[in-house]
Design a protein around this motif. Sequence first.
Motif, short mmCIF file in Angstrom:
data_model
loop_
_atom_site.label_atom_id
_atom_site.label_comp_id
_atom_site.label_asym_id
_atom_site.label_seq_id
_atom_site.Cartn_x
_atom_site.Cartn_y
_atom_site.Cartn_z
N GLN A 9 -48.08 64.54 18.50
CA GLN A 9 -47.01 64.83 19.46
C GLN A 9 -47.58 65.27 20.80
OE1 GLN A 9 -44.73 67.71 17.28
NE2 GLN A 9 -43.64 66.16 16.10
N GLU A 10 -48.61 66.10 20.76
CA GLU A 10 -49.26 66.55 21.99
C GLU A 10 -49.88 65.38 22.75
OE1 GLU A 10 -49.29 69.37 23.62
OE2 GLU A 10 -48.20 70.52 22.11
N ARG A 11 -50.52 64.48 22.02
CA ARG A 11 -51.14 63.32 22.66
C ARG A 11 -50.08 62.46 23.36
NH1 ARG A 11 -55.26 61.23 17.93
NH2 ARG A 11 -56.84 62.84 18.23
N ILE A 12 -48.97 62.26 22.69
CA ILE A 12 -47.89 61.45 23.25
C ILE A 12 -47.31 62.12 24.49
CG2 ILE A 12 -45.54 60.62 22.83
CD1 ILE A 12 -46.51 60.04 19.91
N LEU A 13 -47.04 63.41 24.40
CA LEU A 13 -46.49 64.13 25.57
C LEU A 13 -47.45 64.08 26.75
CD1 LEU A 13 -44.83 67.26 23.94
CD2 LEU A 13 -43.68 65.40 25.17
N LYS A 14 -48.73 64.29 26.47
CA LYS A 14 -49.75 64.27 27.53
C LYS A 14 -49.81 62.88 28.17
CE LYS A 14 -54.62 65.29 28.37
NZ LYS A 14 -55.90 65.65 27.78
N LEU A 15 -49.76 61.85 27.36
CA LEU A 15 -49.80 60.49 27.89
C LEU A 15 -48.59 60.22 28.77
CD1 LEU A 15 -50.96 57.56 27.87
CD2 LEU A 15 -49.41 57.15 25.93
N LEU A 16 -47.40 60.54 28.29
CA LEU A 16 -46.19 60.28 29.06
C LEU A 16 -46.17 61.06 30.38
CD1 LEU A 16 -43.53 60.12 26.22
CD2 LEU A 16 -44.34 58.23 27.64
N LYS A 17 -46.65 62.29 30.34
CA LYS A 17 -46.70 63.09 31.57
C LYS A 17 -47.73 62.52 32.55
CE LYS A 17 -45.03 67.32 29.53
NZ LYS A 17 -45.34 68.63 28.98
N SER A 18 -48.85 62.05 32.04
CA SER A 18 -49.90 61.53 32.94
C SER A 18 -49.48 60.21 33.58
CB SER A 18 -51.22 61.35 32.19
OG SER A 18 -51.16 60.27 31.29
N LEU A 19 -48.73 59.39 32.86
CA LEU A 19 -48.31 58.09 33.40
C LEU A 19 -47.04 58.20 34.25
CD1 LEU A 19 -49.00 55.79 30.34
CD2 LEU A 19 -50.39 56.09 32.40
#
Length: 132
Positions: A9-19
């Motif tokens: 979940q953290e990886r997904i949130l980080k990815l969405l925020k970065s993009l």
Amino acid sequence: MNAKHTRSQERILKLLKSLNRSLSAQDIYVELRNRNQTIGLATVYRSLEALKQEGSLQVRTLPNGESLYSSMQQDQHHLTCLRCGDSILIDECPVHQLERDLQRSHQFKIYYHTLEFFGLCTQCQLKTEVEI
């Protein structure tokens, strides 16, 4: 909102925020794999569902049934063409007061809302006129 997330979940949130844009579950899976972060597609779907349920991300379903996920915590409004699928983001929102009234009258915690109008874009209208 949940303060404790799984690693996925953290990886997904980080990815969405970065993009800073909306992605499908498949796109999220591919993007994480491209970044050498091993994750299964089923885990992506489970993580997205959990994050959606807690209000940590927004989901928008396109006319073709595909869901797009975003970490943006803002209302989103679109004009979506039923023929070509293009979406135009619009800034106006006529429902903010309605949202506040509904939260108050129903004691319902609203995380966000979407407003979408479906029709034909200018180019598809022109194509339709030519076909007639």
